[in-house]
Design a protein around this motif. Structure first.
Motif, short mmCIF file in Angstrom:
data_model
loop_
_atom_site.label_atom_id
_atom_site.label_comp_id
_atom_site.label_asym_id
_atom_site.label_seq_id
_atom_site.Cartn_x
_atom_site.Cartn_y
_atom_site.Cartn_z
N LYS A 73 -105.04 94.54 -51.94
CA LYS A 73 -104.63 93.32 -52.64
C LYS A 73 -104.10 92.33 -51.61
N TYR A 74 -104.77 91.20 -51.51
CA TYR A 74 -104.36 90.14 -50.58
C TYR A 74 -103.44 89.17 -51.29
N ILE A 75 -102.29 88.87 -50.66
CA ILE A 75 -101.32 87.92 -51.23
C ILE A 75 -101.05 86.85 -50.19
N PRO A 76 -101.45 85.61 -50.44
CA PRO A 76 -101.26 84.55 -49.45
C PRO A 76 -99.80 84.14 -49.31
N ALA A 77 -99.50 83.55 -48.17
CA ALA A 77 -98.13 83.10 -47.88
C ALA A 77 -97.60 82.17 -48.96
N THR A 78 -98.48 81.36 -49.55
CA THR A 78 -98.06 80.38 -50.56
C THR A 78 -97.56 81.03 -51.84
N ASP A 79 -97.85 82.33 -52.03
CA ASP A 79 -97.38 83.01 -53.24
C ASP A 79 -95.97 83.58 -53.09
N ARG A 80 -95.40 83.50 -51.91
CA ARG A 80 -94.02 83.96 -51.75
C ARG A 80 -93.08 83.03 -52.52
N HIS A 81 -91.97 83.57 -52.98
CA HIS A 81 -90.96 82.74 -53.66
C HIS A 81 -89.98 82.22 -52.62
N HIS A 82 -89.84 80.91 -52.53
CA HIS A 82 -88.89 80.33 -51.57
C HIS A 82 -87.58 80.02 -52.26
N ALA A 83 -86.48 80.43 -51.63
CA ALA A 83 -85.14 80.17 -52.17
C ALA A 83 -84.27 79.60 -51.07
N SER A 84 -83.52 78.57 -51.42
CA SER A 84 -82.53 78.00 -50.51
C SER A 84 -81.29 77.65 -51.33
N PRO A 85 -80.58 78.69 -51.79
CA PRO A 85 -79.46 78.46 -52.70
C PRO A 85 -78.28 77.74 -52.04
N VAL A 86 -78.19 77.83 -50.72
CA VAL A 86 -77.17 77.11 -49.97
C VAL A 86 -77.85 76.47 -48.77
N GLN A 87 -77.21 75.47 -48.20
CA GLN A 87 -77.83 74.65 -47.15
C GLN A 87 -78.19 75.47 -45.91
#
Length: 239
Positions: free
Chosen positions: A3-17
């Motif tokens: 199963k190939y998962i591209p980088a764009t499918d990762r969840h990005h979080a930046s809850p603090v600066q």
């Protein structure tokens, strides 16, 4: 099956600066019932932490927590009394067991880059414990370097309470690695740099491959590459 998962499918979080994190599995505010874990691999976070910042003390339990330092250094303190610095090329493992609290800070003036992995422990109610080792995995060439495992056949690695093994590879252009596996095992690969072909499927920077029912994993770099490979039990009975 791969199963190939591209980088764009990762969840990005930046809850603090000061934090930029990419979640490869459900974590914190990101929940996907179809992406909870892969075998006992429950968490894989790709974290960048700004200078003079970090996580204040927080608790964990019943997990094997592995941290790989890719750039910079982590200042760690925990309720077992450990006060350590984990530097680039070092590996840390905490068995949270019945309960532990720790803090993780970047006390330097340069950015910190880590991978943090959580594994479901193969036993509940373990006493908390800690291990740290300088494996210098970022300088090796054209081989899979074992970093942490619960499989006692591998030597000079960090031990964890999971029937899994974490490897690192720095693979030069046109070089190839064969990883022997079994249909009762799963294989996870995440690319840090470069481009590789896994059994003919191309992966670039921050792409993933999740493999089941394979006998051999053939990895070839089309240009210089760095990646992590995790060997995992497919059945919960073997975690």
């Amino acid at each position: 099956m791969l199963k190939y998962i591209p980088a764009t499918d990762r969840h990005h979080a930046s809850p603090v600066q000061w934090l930029s994190s990419y979640f490869l599995f459900s974590f914190a505010d990101y929940y996907d019932p179809d992406n909870l874990h892969f075998g006992p691999l429950r968490v894989f976070n790709d974290d960048s932490i700004a200078p003079q910042s970090g996580f204040p003390q927080h608790p964990h339990s019943e997990m094997e927590i592995v941290t790989l330092v890719l750039d910079g250094e982590v200042t760690h303190e925990d309720t077992m009394g450990n006060k350590t610095v984990i530097k680039k090329g070092e590996v840390q493992r905490m068995t949270a067991g019945t309960g532990i609290a720790h803090s993780e800070f970047n006390r330097t003036d340069k950015a910190l880059h880590i991978y943090q992995l959580w594994f479901i422990s193969n036993q509940k109610g373990l006493s908390p414990s800690y291990e740290q080792k300088d494996i210098d995995f970022l300088s090796t060439k054209n081989e899979l370097v074992p970093l942490v495992t619960g499989q006692k056949v591998l030597e000079d690695v960090v031990y964890m309470n999971s029937n899994s093994a974490v490897y690192w590879a720095n693979l030069g252009a046109d070089k190839e690695i064969l990883f022997q596996t079994f249909p009762i095992r799963n294989t996870f690969i995440y690319v840090k740099e470069g481009t590789i072909f896994i059994n003919g499927t191309e992966l670039g920077i921050n792409d993933q491959a999740r493999m089941t029912d394979e006998h051999v994993v053939e990895i070839r770099a089309s240009k210089d590459a760095q990646f992590i490979l995790i060997d995992l039990p497919a059945s919960e009975a073997n975690y």
